[in-house]
Write a protein that holds these residues in place. Sequence first.
Motif, short mmCIF file in Angstrom:
data_model
loop_
_atom_site.label_atom_id
_atom_site.label_comp_id
_atom_site.label_asym_id
_atom_site.label_seq_id
_atom_site.Cartn_x
_atom_site.Cartn_y
_atom_site.Cartn_z
N PRO A 286 -9.52 -2.66 0.41
CA PRO A 286 -9.60 -4.00 0.97
C PRO A 286 -9.95 -3.94 2.46
O PRO A 286 -9.66 -2.96 3.14
CB PRO A 286 -8.20 -4.58 0.76
N GLY A 287 -10.58 -5.00 2.94
CA GLY A 287 -10.90 -5.09 4.36
C GLY A 287 -9.65 -5.28 5.19
O GLY A 287 -8.56 -5.51 4.66
N PRO A 288 -9.78 -5.21 6.51
CA PRO A 288 -8.60 -5.28 7.39
C PRO A 288 -7.86 -6.61 7.34
O PRO A 288 -6.68 -6.65 7.64
CB PRO A 288 -9.18 -5.03 8.79
N ASP A 289 -8.50 -7.68 6.96
CA ASP A 289 -7.85 -8.98 6.91
C ASP A 289 -7.54 -9.45 5.49
O ASP A 289 -7.20 -10.60 5.27
CB ASP A 289 -8.72 -10.03 7.61
N THR A 290 -7.68 -8.56 4.52
CA THR A 290 -7.44 -8.91 3.13
C THR A 290 -5.96 -8.79 2.81
O THR A 290 -5.38 -7.70 2.94
CB THR A 290 -8.22 -7.98 2.19
N PRO A 291 -5.31 -9.88 2.42
CA PRO A 291 -3.89 -9.77 2.04
C PRO A 291 -3.75 -8.89 0.79
O PRO A 291 -4.57 -8.98 -0.13
CB PRO A 291 -3.47 -11.20 1.73
N ALA A 292 -2.76 -8.05 0.78
CA ALA A 292 -2.53 -7.17 -0.35
C ALA A 292 -1.05 -7.20 -0.72
O ALA A 292 -0.18 -7.23 0.15
CB ALA A 292 -2.94 -5.75 -0.01
N HIS B 189 0.24 -4.11 3.76
CA HIS B 189 0.52 -4.87 2.55
C HIS B 189 1.91 -5.48 2.63
O HIS B 189 2.71 -5.15 3.49
CB HIS B 189 0.44 -3.96 1.31
N THR B 190 2.16 -6.35 1.70
CA THR B 190 3.49 -6.87 1.44
C THR B 190 3.97 -6.20 0.17
O THR B 190 3.20 -6.07 -0.79
CB THR B 190 3.46 -8.40 1.25
N ALA B 191 5.21 -5.75 0.14
CA ALA B 191 5.75 -5.12 -1.06
C ALA B 191 6.90 -5.95 -1.60
O ALA B 191 7.67 -6.54 -0.84
CB ALA B 191 6.24 -3.71 -0.75
N LEU B 192 6.99 -6.03 -2.90
CA LEU B 192 8.14 -6.66 -3.54
C LEU B 192 8.50 -5.87 -4.77
O LEU B 192 7.70 -5.10 -5.29
CB LEU B 192 7.86 -8.13 -3.86
N GLU B 193 9.74 -6.03 -5.20
CA GLU B 193 10.20 -5.35 -6.40
C GLU B 193 10.27 -6.34 -7.55
O GLU B 193 10.68 -7.48 -7.37
CB GLU B 193 11.58 -4.74 -6.19
N ALA B 194 9.87 -5.87 -8.71
CA ALA B 194 9.95 -6.68 -9.92
C ALA B 194 10.90 -5.98 -10.89
O ALA B 194 11.01 -4.75 -10.89
CB ALA B 194 8.57 -6.82 -10.55
N LYS C 144 1.54 -18.59 -2.58
CA LYS C 144 1.79 -19.92 -1.99
C LYS C 144 2.33 -19.84 -0.57
O LYS C 144 2.19 -20.78 0.19
CB LYS C 144 2.76 -20.70 -2.87
N GLN C 145 2.92 -18.70 -0.20
CA GLN C 145 3.43 -18.51 1.16
C GLN C 145 2.33 -18.09 2.13
O GLN C 145 2.60 -17.79 3.27
CB GLN C 145 4.56 -17.47 1.16
N GLY C 146 1.11 -18.02 1.66
CA GLY C 146 0.00 -17.68 2.52
C GLY C 146 -0.51 -16.26 2.35
O GLY C 146 -1.44 -15.86 3.02
N ALA C 147 0.11 -15.51 1.46
CA ALA C 147 -0.35 -14.15 1.15
C ALA C 147 -0.62 -13.35 2.41
O ALA C 147 -1.67 -12.76 2.57
CB ALA C 147 -1.56 -14.20 0.24
#
Length: 65
Positions: A6-12, A31-36, A60-63
């Motif tokens: 992904p590019g530098p401004d791509t939310p991941a 990136h943002t990490a979450l646990e499932a 929805k929080q803006g990624a």
Amino acid sequence: MATGAPGPDTPALLVRAREPVGPPARWRLPHTALEAAGDRFTKMEAHAGETGAAVDHWQKQGAAP
């Protein structure tokens, strides 16, 4: 992109399994990490509703990266 990265401004979003099978998932890019709930298979099967809701909430929080 030739690299597939992904590019530098791509939310991941990295969705980690709460019950890992093998070493924990890691990603070196921002990136943002979450646990499932579940392992790497059941988070997309038995726990698909919870996983989907978490991804939807992130979007929805803006990624943000």
